[in-house]
Design a protein around this motif. Sequence first.
Motif, short mmCIF file in Angstrom:
data_model
loop_
_atom_site.label_atom_id
_atom_site.label_comp_id
_atom_site.label_asym_id
_atom_site.label_seq_id
_atom_site.Cartn_x
_atom_site.Cartn_y
_atom_site.Cartn_z
N ILE A 1 0.91 -1.11 -0.03
CA ILE A 1 -0.08 0.01 -0.12
C ILE A 1 0.80 1.16 0.02
N SER A 2 0.83 2.04 -0.95
CA SER A 2 1.46 3.56 -0.79
C SER A 2 0.26 4.60 -1.04
N ILE A 3 0.77 5.70 -0.35
CA ILE A 3 -0.02 7.08 -0.62
C ILE A 3 1.37 8.03 -0.81
N ASN A 4 0.91 8.59 -2.21
CA ASN A 4 1.89 9.47 -2.91
C ASN A 4 1.37 10.95 -3.05
N ASN B 1 -7.99 -2.60 6.65
CA ASN B 1 -8.02 -1.80 8.03
C ASN B 1 -6.45 -1.11 7.95
N GLU B 2 -5.27 -1.89 7.41
CA GLU B 2 -4.20 -1.30 7.25
C GLU B 2 -4.38 0.12 6.24
N LEU B 3 -4.92 -0.09 5.30
CA LEU B 3 -5.13 0.96 4.29
C LEU B 3 -6.00 2.34 5.10
N GLY B 4 -6.96 1.87 5.79
CA GLY B 4 -7.51 3.02 6.54
C GLY B 4 -6.57 3.73 7.40
#
Length: 186
Positions: free
Chosen positions: A113-116, A171-174
Amino acid sequence: RAFALTGEKRMGKSTTSAMLTACGARLVADDIAVLNHDTGQFWVQPAYPFMRLAPPAIELTGRSMADTHELLSIGNKRYVPVQPDGESDFPIGPLPLDAIYILSQRGTPDIDISINRLEPNEAARVLNSNGYGKYMMDAAMRRQDFSFFAKFAREKHSRAITRPNDLSRLNELGQMILDDFREIHD
């Protein structure tokens, strides 16, 4: 303070929103979020205190099918109250909008999972492509919509989310989205 999730159809926006509420976030709107810019601030308007979820997402977020209501539309989604106990702290007025997170296609189950952060030009393009402008507006309205998203992209935070096709990691993403949003304000 608020953030929005956007993405193409069937990207998991409502499912991700449901998990975010299970992680402690407050839902402002599901399906359609009305955004505006007034008095130097971007705002998101509250909608109705329900989410539209498919049965697997209802179960995954610990909600009961007994508390849902049938939707009169194509598919198997159901209306689910934002708060399962019927009590709600659903907002009654607009909230300042500080970030928009864009859900991409789900990847293979083994990707991270990544948020860029998105650069303003890319953010404006992606945000505009996820609006309703192409369906419901004439050319002048679409220009106004694009101008709104370009201004948001220059002044606020736009993030692209890459995630696996794995509901067990929701849940990890949240938690990652909430952590990123907190960092914006620190």
